[in-house]
Every structure is written in C-alpha cells, then in structure tokens.
Design a protein around this motif. Structure first.
Motif, mmCIF file in Angstrom:
data_model
loop_
_atom_site.group_PDB
_atom_site.id
_atom_site.type_symbol
_atom_site.label_atom_id
_atom_site.label_comp_id
_atom_site.label_asym_id
_atom_site.label_seq_id
_atom_site.Cartn_x
_atom_site.Cartn_y
_atom_site.Cartn_z
ATOM 1 N N VAL A 12 2.058 -6.581 -1.729
ATOM 2 C CA VAL A 12 1.248 -6.374 -1.273
ATOM 3 C C VAL A 12 1.628 -6.268 -0.058
ATOM 4 N N VAL A 13 0.827 -4.483 0.563
ATOM 5 C CA VAL A 13 1.393 -4.693 1.915
ATOM 6 C C VAL A 13 0.507 -4.444 3.582
ATOM 7 N N THR A 14 1.148 -5.864 3.957
ATOM 8 C CA THR A 14 -0.489 -6.071 4.748
ATOM 9 C C THR A 14 0.536 -6.677 5.972
ATOM 10 N N ASP B 2 -6.642 -0.279 5.729
ATOM 11 C CA ASP B 2 -6.304 1.023 6.578
ATOM 12 C C ASP B 2 -5.215 0.980 7.195
ATOM 13 N N PHE B 3 -4.447 1.797 7.306
ATOM 14 C CA PHE B 3 -3.212 1.738 7.716
ATOM 15 C C PHE B 3 -2.126 2.869 7.784
ATOM 16 N N PRO B 4 -1.448 3.163 8.294
ATOM 17 C CA PRO B 4 -0.859 4.514 8.797
ATOM 18 C C PRO B 4 0.277 4.831 7.833
ATOM 19 N N GLY B 5 -0.188 6.011 7.118
ATOM 20 C CA GLY B 5 1.215 5.764 5.958
ATOM 21 C C GLY B 5 0.156 5.404 3.864
ATOM 22 N N ARG B 6 -1.061 3.882 4.489
ATOM 23 C CA ARG B 6 -1.536 3.786 3.102
ATOM 24 C C ARG B 6 -1.678 4.628 2.434
ATOM 25 N N ASP B 7 -2.267 6.197 2.497
ATOM 26 C CA ASP B 7 -2.595 6.934 0.979
ATOM 27 C C ASP B 7 -1.314 7.873 0.903
ATOM 28 N N ARG B 8 -0.137 7.481 1.162
ATOM 29 C CA ARG B 8 1.018 8.479 0.871
ATOM 30 C C ARG B 8 1.259 7.521 -0.322
ATOM 31 N N ILE B 9 1.484 5.513 0.556
ATOM 32 C CA ILE B 9 2.153 4.693 -0.489
ATOM 33 C C ILE B 9 1.225 4.798 -1.474
ATOM 34 N N GLY C 287 7.067 0.861 7.781
ATOM 35 C CA GLY C 287 7.959 0.553 7.202
ATOM 36 C C GLY C 287 8.136 0.708 5.507
ATOM 37 N N ALA C 288 6.443 0.256 5.028
ATOM 38 C CA ALA C 288 6.637 0.269 3.895
ATOM 39 C C ALA C 288 6.255 0.988 2.764
ATOM 40 N N GLU C 289 6.878 2.392 3.137
ATOM 41 C CA GLU C 289 7.342 3.444 2.551
ATOM 42 C C GLU C 289 8.859 3.039 1.563
ATOM 43 N N ALA C 290 9.413 2.841 2.861
ATOM 44 C CA ALA C 290 11.253 2.988 2.358
ATOM 45 C C ALA C 290 11.260 1.770 1.785
ATOM 46 N N VAL C 291 10.689 0.163 2.379
ATOM 47 C CA VAL C 291 10.853 -0.599 1.313
ATOM 48 C C VAL C 291 10.671 -0.680 -0.156
ATOM 49 N N LEU C 292 8.675 0.111 -0.401
ATOM 50 C CA LEU C 292 8.381 -0.084 -1.392
ATOM 51 C C LEU C 292 9.465 0.883 -2.500
#
Length: 179
Positions: free
Chosen positions: A23-25, A60-67, A40-45
């Motif tokens: 869960v990204v939060t 909603d957070f920056p990079g949400r759609d990309r993740i 940095g969620a994308e790199a971790v995931l």
C-alpha cells in the motif's frame, strides 16, 4: 458486485498464492499490508513487486499514475482507493472511492478469510456456449455468499462421456453469433 468487493477478491487472490500486498501511503496501514512511503515509491516497488502481488495506491500523490501503470507490467494488481481525483481510465485494475482507512481495515480482515475459500476467489463462469449449458444441472456460478456457492458446487456434475451439443444432450447449446 461492488468495487470494494472486487478489490477484496483481487487482494485475496494475491494472498492465496503468498503474494505481498503493498500500500502506497504516508499513513499507517493494517497488517498484512506492507506500507511503502509515497516519496520514492516507484523505485521501492520496482525492486520488490513480483507477479501475483497487489499494489494499492491511496489517494493522490505525485507519481501515482505512473505506479498504477507500471504495476500491470510488473504482473501485479493495481488498486486505487481514495476520495480525491480518480486516476485515468485503464490505469488501475479496480478504482474504489471511499475512506482509505476504513477500506484498508475491511480488506485486511476479509482478504485472509477469502483467500482460505477457493470458491470465493474463483473466477466467475462466463459464457453461453459451454458444455454445462446442455445439462439440467448447471455448473456452479458466482453467488452472493460463499455458502451459496458451495451449495451450487455440490449440485454440479461433470458432463457424461461423449456429450456434445450435437448428440446426447438434454438441451441444445445456445450459441452466440456475431452480426
């Protein structure tokens, strides 16, 4: 079936094959969710997610759609939950509007229970032209409750040997034709 229930089934399928639930939060999340901070969620995931896992993006957070877009490439289910702006169509497997804290708590409670019941997470049987349509007893279908699904499964029987829609059926198959 509600969007929340669909999301719970996706999460349960991940748990049934020992997949992780990310869960990204920036807030806390109940177990069995693994919290990934939004920074940095994308790199971790990208490093952690494997096929069969589920990624839940909260609000909603920056990079949400990309993740959400990348999750399917990683072989994971992408689930969005929140009360803010929804992601674009097709980015998430399921979009569930609502309070993330309540929904995550509900899914944390229901996912292990659903994962233990194979009939609850089995795909629905869809289609008109299958062998079950030609028998008086129909194949099990998705029912409102797991108990009703088990009862339908108990009444189900495989087709007799040599059965086809052309010979030996009690009712002919209804074939869909495209026009």
């Amino acid at each position: 079936m509600s969007d929340g229930r669909v999301a719970a089934v996706h999460l349960a399928r991940s748990r049934a094959i020992d997949g992780a639930l990310y869960v990204v939060t920036d807030a806390a999340a109940p177990a069995p969710f693994v919290v990934v901070p939004t920074a940095g969620a994308e790199a971790v995931l990208r490093a952690r997610v494997r096929a069969g896992d589920s990624v839940v993006a909260v609000a909603d957070f920056p990079g949400r759609d990309r993740i959400l877009r990348r999750a399917s490439a990683w072989g994971a289910n992408a689930i969005w939950v929140g009360e803010s702006s929804r992601p674009d169509d097709g980015l998430a497997t399921v979009c569930v509007p609502g309070d993330p804290r309540e929904l995550l708590a509900d899914w944390a409670e229901s996912a292990p229970r659903l994962a233990a019941d194979p009939l609850a997470i089995a795909p629905a049987i869809v289609g008109v032209a299958n062998w079950a349509d030609c028998h008086y007893r129909s194949a099990p279908t998705r029912c409102a409750s797991p108990a009703a699904t088990r009862a339908a499964s108990a009444r189900w029987s495989p087709p007799p040997r040599g059965c086809s829609s052309r010979r030996g059926c009690a009712r002919p198959m209804a074939l869909k034709t495209s026009t």
